[in-house]
Design a protein around this motif. Sequence first.
Motif, PDB file in Angstrom:
ATOM      1  N   ARG A  12       0.836  -1.192   0.000  1.00 28.89           N
ATOM      2  CA  ARG A  12       0.000   0.000   0.000  1.00 28.89           C
ATOM      3  C   ARG A  12       0.878   1.252   0.000  1.00 28.89           C
ATOM      4  O   ARG A  12       0.550   2.263  -0.596  1.00 28.89           O
ATOM      5  CB  ARG A  12      -0.894  -0.014   1.246  1.00 28.89           C
ATOM      6  N   HIS A  13       2.010   1.186   0.713  1.00 21.02           N
ATOM      7  CA  HIS A  13       2.891   2.342   0.817  1.00 21.02           C
ATOM      8  C   HIS A  13       4.136   2.093  -0.025  1.00 21.02           C
ATOM      9  O   HIS A  13       5.117   1.558   0.457  1.00 21.02           O
ATOM     10  CB  HIS A  13       3.289   2.572   2.275  1.00 21.02           C
ATOM     11  N   ALA A  14       4.070   2.446  -1.272  1.00 14.41           N
ATOM     12  CA  ALA A  14       5.163   2.053  -2.165  1.00 14.41           C
ATOM     13  C   ALA A  14       6.241   3.116  -2.350  1.00 14.41           C
ATOM     14  O   ALA A  14       7.212   2.880  -3.048  1.00 14.41           O
ATOM     15  CB  ALA A  14       4.579   1.672  -3.513  1.00 14.41           C
ATOM     16  N   LEU A  15       6.098   4.302  -1.760  1.00 13.51           N
ATOM     17  CA  LEU A  15       7.049   5.380  -2.048  1.00 13.51           C
ATOM     18  C   LEU A  15       8.288   5.303  -1.147  1.00 13.51           C
ATOM     19  O   LEU A  15       9.182   4.503  -1.396  1.00 13.51           O
ATOM     20  CB  LEU A  15       6.335   6.719  -1.924  1.00 13.51           C
ATOM     21  N   SER A  16       8.340   6.114  -0.053  1.00  9.26           N
ATOM     22  CA  SER A  16       9.518   6.051   0.823  1.00  9.26           C
ATOM     23  C   SER A  16       9.487   4.758   1.620  1.00  9.26           C
ATOM     24  O   SER A  16       8.423   4.308   2.019  1.00  9.26           O
ATOM     25  CB  SER A  16       9.497   7.214   1.809  1.00  9.26           C
ATOM     26  N   PRO A  17      10.668   4.176   1.868  1.00 11.31           N
ATOM     27  CA  PRO A  17      10.671   2.935   2.664  1.00 11.31           C
ATOM     28  C   PRO A  17      10.217   3.220   4.090  1.00 11.31           C
ATOM     29  O   PRO A  17      10.394   4.318   4.611  1.00 11.31           O
ATOM     30  CB  PRO A  17      12.140   2.518   2.627  1.00 11.31           C
ATOM     31  N   ALA A  18       9.607   2.216   4.695  1.00 11.25           N
ATOM     32  CA  ALA A  18       9.174   2.385   6.086  1.00 11.25           C
ATOM     33  C   ALA A  18      10.396   2.470   6.987  1.00 11.25           C
ATOM     34  O   ALA A  18      11.341   1.709   6.819  1.00 11.25           O
ATOM     35  CB  ALA A  18       8.318   1.192   6.489  1.00 11.25           C
ATOM     36  N   PRO A  19      10.401   3.406   7.945  1.00  9.39           N
ATOM     37  CA  PRO A  19      11.534   3.466   8.876  1.00  9.39           C
ATOM     38  C   PRO A  19      11.574   2.202   9.735  1.00  9.39           C
ATOM     39  O   PRO A  19      10.533   1.586   9.988  1.00  9.39           O
ATOM     40  CB  PRO A  19      11.225   4.697   9.724  1.00  9.39           C
ATOM     41  N   PHE A  57       8.460   9.130   5.147  1.00  8.17           N
ATOM     42  CA  PHE A  57       7.501   8.040   4.948  1.00  8.17           C
ATOM     43  C   PHE A  57       6.074   8.560   5.104  1.00  8.17           C
ATOM     44  O   PHE A  57       5.205   8.327   4.259  1.00  8.17           O
ATOM     45  CB  PHE A  57       7.786   6.922   5.966  1.00  8.17           C
ATOM     46  N   ALA A  58       5.852   9.296   6.202  1.00  5.80           N
ATOM     47  CA  ALA A  58       4.500   9.797   6.468  1.00  5.80           C
ATOM     48  C   ALA A  58       4.043  10.747   5.357  1.00  5.80           C
ATOM     49  O   ALA A  58       2.941  10.605   4.810  1.00  5.80           O
ATOM     50  CB  ALA A  58       4.471  10.495   7.820  1.00  5.80           C
ATOM     51  N   ARG A  59       4.904  11.707   5.029  1.00  3.38           N
ATOM     52  CA  ARG A  59       4.523  12.701   4.012  1.00  3.38           C
ATOM     53  C   ARG A  59       4.194  12.030   2.683  1.00  3.38           C
ATOM     54  O   ARG A  59       3.169  12.319   2.070  1.00  3.38           O
ATOM     55  CB  ARG A  59       5.666  13.704   3.832  1.00  3.38           C
ATOM     56  N   ASP A  60       5.052  11.104   2.274  1.00  3.41           N
ATOM     57  CA  ASP A  60       4.848  10.471   0.974  1.00  3.41           C
ATOM     58  C   ASP A  60       3.585   9.629   0.917  1.00  3.41           C
ATOM     59  O   ASP A  60       3.084   9.323  -0.167  1.00  3.41           O
ATOM     60  CB  ASP A  60       6.048   9.579   0.631  1.00  3.41           C
ATOM     61  N   HIS A  61       3.098   9.223   2.082  1.00  6.94           N
ATOM     62  CA  HIS A  61       1.925   8.357   2.100  1.00  6.94           C
ATOM     63  C   HIS A  61       0.694   9.039   2.660  1.00  6.94           C
ATOM     64  O   HIS A  61      -0.272   8.392   3.081  1.00  6.94           O
ATOM     65  CB  HIS A  61       2.244   7.081   2.871  1.00  6.94           C
ATOM     66  N   GLY A  62       0.745  10.364   2.661  1.00  3.15           N
ATOM     67  CA  GLY A  62      -0.446  11.142   3.023  1.00  3.15           C
ATOM     68  C   GLY A  62      -0.833  11.041   4.484  1.00  3.15           C
ATOM     69  O   GLY A  62      -1.993  11.250   4.838  1.00  3.15           O
ATOM     70  N   LEU A  63       0.142  10.717   5.337  1.00  2.00           N
ATOM     71  CA  LEU A  63      -0.162  10.643   6.776  1.00  2.00           C
ATOM     72  C   LEU A  63       0.309  11.916   7.469  1.00  2.00           C
ATOM     73  O   LEU A  63       1.350  12.468   7.103  1.00  2.00           O
ATOM     74  CB  LEU A  63       0.589   9.471   7.418  1.00  2.00           C
ATOM     75  N   THR A  64      -0.432  12.344   8.472  1.00  2.45           N
ATOM     76  CA  THR A  64       0.075  13.448   9.290  1.00  2.45           C
ATOM     77  C   THR A  64       1.019  12.882  10.353  1.00  2.45           C
ATOM     78  O   THR A  64       0.963  11.701  10.686  1.00  2.45           O
ATOM     79  CB  THR A  64      -1.081  14.195   9.984  1.00  2.45           C
ATOM     80  N   VAL A  65       1.871  13.773  10.876  1.00  7.11           N
ATOM     81  CA  VAL A  65       2.866  13.363  11.873  1.00  7.11           C
ATOM     82  C   VAL A  65       2.714  14.238  13.114  1.00  7.11           C
ATOM     83  O   VAL A  65       2.603  15.453  12.997  1.00  7.11           O
ATOM     84  CB  VAL A  65       4.305  13.597  11.345  1.00  7.11           C
ATOM     85  N   LYS A  66       2.713  13.619  14.290  1.00  7.33           N
ATOM     86  CA  LYS A  66       2.823  14.397  15.529  1.00  7.33           C
ATOM     87  C   LYS A  66       3.899  13.759  16.378  1.00  7.33           C
ATOM     88  O   LYS A  66       3.852  12.549  16.637  1.00  7.33           O
ATOM     89  CB  LYS A  66       1.536  14.328  16.348  1.00  7.33           C
ATOM     90  N   ALA A  67       4.854  14.581  16.795  1.00 11.00           N
ATOM     91  CA  ALA A  67       5.786  14.096  17.818  1.00 11.00           C
ATOM     92  C   ALA A  67       5.053  14.204  19.141  1.00 11.00           C
ATOM     93  O   ALA A  67       4.242  15.097  19.341  1.00 11.00           O
ATOM     94  CB  ALA A  67       7.034  14.958  17.840  1.00 11.00           C
ATOM     95  N   TRP A  68       5.310  13.286  20.018  1.00 11.30           N
ATOM     96  CA  TRP A  68       4.729  13.425  21.349  1.00 11.30           C
ATOM     97  C   TRP A  68       5.820  13.508  22.384  1.00 11.30           C
ATOM     98  O   TRP A  68       6.940  13.031  22.194  1.00 11.30           O
ATOM     99  CB  TRP A  68       3.716  12.323  21.679  1.00 11.30           C
ATOM    100  N   GLY A  69       5.467  14.174  23.474  1.00 13.31           N
ATOM    101  CA  GLY A  69       6.407  14.270  24.593  1.00 13.31           C
ATOM    102  C   GLY A  69       5.951  13.313  25.675  1.00 13.31           C
ATOM    103  O   GLY A  69       5.894  12.107  25.462  1.00 13.31           O
ATOM    104  N   ALA A  70       5.576  13.869  26.819  1.00 10.74           N
ATOM    105  CA  ALA A  70       5.177  13.023  27.947  1.00 10.74           C
ATOM    106  C   ALA A  70       3.655  12.965  28.099  1.00 10.74           C
ATOM    107  O   ALA A  70       3.155  12.457  29.090  1.00 10.74           O
ATOM    108  CB  ALA A  70       5.814  13.552  29.224  1.00 10.74           C
ATOM    109  N   GLY A  71       2.916  13.522  27.124  1.00 11.97           N
ATOM    110  CA  GLY A  71       1.451  13.458  27.196  1.00 11.97           C
ATOM    111  C   GLY A  71       0.870  14.294  28.328  1.00 11.97           C
ATOM    112  O   GLY A  71      -0.230  14.026  28.811  1.00 11.97           O
ATOM    113  N   HIS A  72       1.582  15.349  28.734  1.00 11.63           N
ATOM    114  CA  HIS A  72       1.106  16.155  29.858  1.00 11.63           C
ATOM    115  C   HIS A  72       0.330  17.390  29.421  1.00 11.63           C
ATOM    116  O   HIS A  72       0.060  18.261  30.253  1.00 11.63           O
ATOM    117  CB  HIS A  72       2.271  16.537  30.782  1.00 11.63           C
TER     118      HIS A  72
END
Length: 455
Positions: A12-19, A57-72
């Motif tokens: 399904r995700h054929a562009l950038s390789p999965a990390p 990987f995310a950008r090429d496959h139309g996914l959004t990205v969020k970094a998370w910290g400690a969830g506080h």
Amino acid sequence: MTTPQWRPPAERHALSPAPASLRPGEVWRNWGRSERARPEFTARPRSVDDAIAAVNFARDHGLTVKAWGAGHSFTSIAATEGLHLDVGALAGVIAVDGSLVTLGAGTNLYELPALLEPLGLALANMGDIDRQTIAGAISTGTHGTGARFGGIATQVRGVTLVTAAGELLRVNATENPHLLSAAALSLGALGVLVDVTLECVPSFLLHAVERPEPAAAVLDEWLQRSAETDHFEFYVWPHTTTALTKSNTRLPGDAPRHPLTKFSRWLDDEFMANGVFRASCAAGAKAPAIIPPVNRLAVKLSGNREFTDVSSSVFVTDRTVRFREMEYALPIEAVPDAVHATQKLIVDRGWRVSFPIEVRSAAADSLLLSTASGRATGYVAVHRYWREDPAEYFREVEAVMMAHDGRPHWGKLHNRHAESLETVYPGFNEFLAVRDRLDPGRVFANDYLRQVLGQ
Ligand SMILES: Cc1cc2nc3c(=O)[nH]c(=O)nc-3n(C[C@H](O)[C@H](O)[C@H](O)COP(=O)(O)OP(=O)(O)OC[C@H]3O[C@@H](n4cnc5c(N)ncnc54)[C@H](O)[C@@H]3O)c2cc1C
């Protein structure tokens, strides 16, 4: 029984390789239990290259990205349905140059004393807990108190970001300096922070004086006491006439220490502030009528002590009773009126509130989205036990804060949208322009950012 090994969906995700660290997403919940999300993927990069691979990987496959910290954060600022990036492995000291210390973005604040102490350094100011990551803390404008001191993001002298294009962007005094006022406090909207450079100060002690005092007098003296004391804050207990004040004075690092004994710290900070408080909040949620007498008893039993200790152990307390919070930044002189109006609301509406109203201050700064941007600031925070619905209380207090030109803390609950936030932040549109340039495809967007920044 062996668990079948999960593999990224390559066809399904054929562009950038999965990390390498890509995994199926798991349910994420924040500390305040006010938000949950189920991202499609989670990745835990072990290097900057891994973080770049994850963003590509995310950008090429139309996914959004969020970094998370400690969830506080109490808001959904860290939530995504796309790729959740846990930068916890990018931690520790990367470089030291005099008082400038570069840390991995996932370093938790509680790790800092052990990392900075051997260097004879400390953070100039801190909030009241240390569970957050440095990236998470600066991204929402986490602050402590002190009219001459800014929040943690004002101590940032440089950051390195992975942008939506998968490039490393360095922002500091010599590289892209014009972006620092946006990148040091960016709500996670500009990219993934992989390191943060902080200007630290020589380690110091704090002499702490904590007292119960008449709330009306403390409010009258607010401006003077915040100007005279290095770090002044207070907690007004609903259903009482008392404020618990905390006045911390900075002393040189080699001044004599008079720390609390282990027993006294346990009694006040663990047994009373967490154990007994948890029991009374739980009981109050079921039988609100007991809250006023319990609050009156609480102010009699706590908050009368004096000690001197290293700065981090005075700034920081342990908060194990779960709650939800809304905090507003106001022009510092508006604090007494806003607190009086909040106290009146509680009485007029007949609400029973077990948590205090917390009041702090910060110096004006020049970060585009800092709650203290361009003005000397007073903070007023209201809280509700996590098993109680905070909506009505917060909504009505929010109206009071908006009448005083208030700006909501980005990591705490509020109901504001981009259209109204634009009117209280002089640098709002400048930040949006930086966002348009660095993330035109909105790789780092989520519902919360659409609410507060617009599309
Ligand atoms: C008990 C408690 C006490 C608190 N006390 C204070 C206080 O005293 N003062 C105060 O101001 N606030 C306080 N807060 C709020 C808290 O400091 C902030 O919400 C802070 O952002 C939480 O940090 P975090 O590491 O948990 O980040 P998260 O909540 O996980 O994330 C916050 C934001 O940072 C972004 N982010 C995280 N890592 C990165 C990265 N590597 N790159 C780019 N973006 C990133 C996320 O995407 C999100 O947008 C408190 C919260 C709690 C629950």
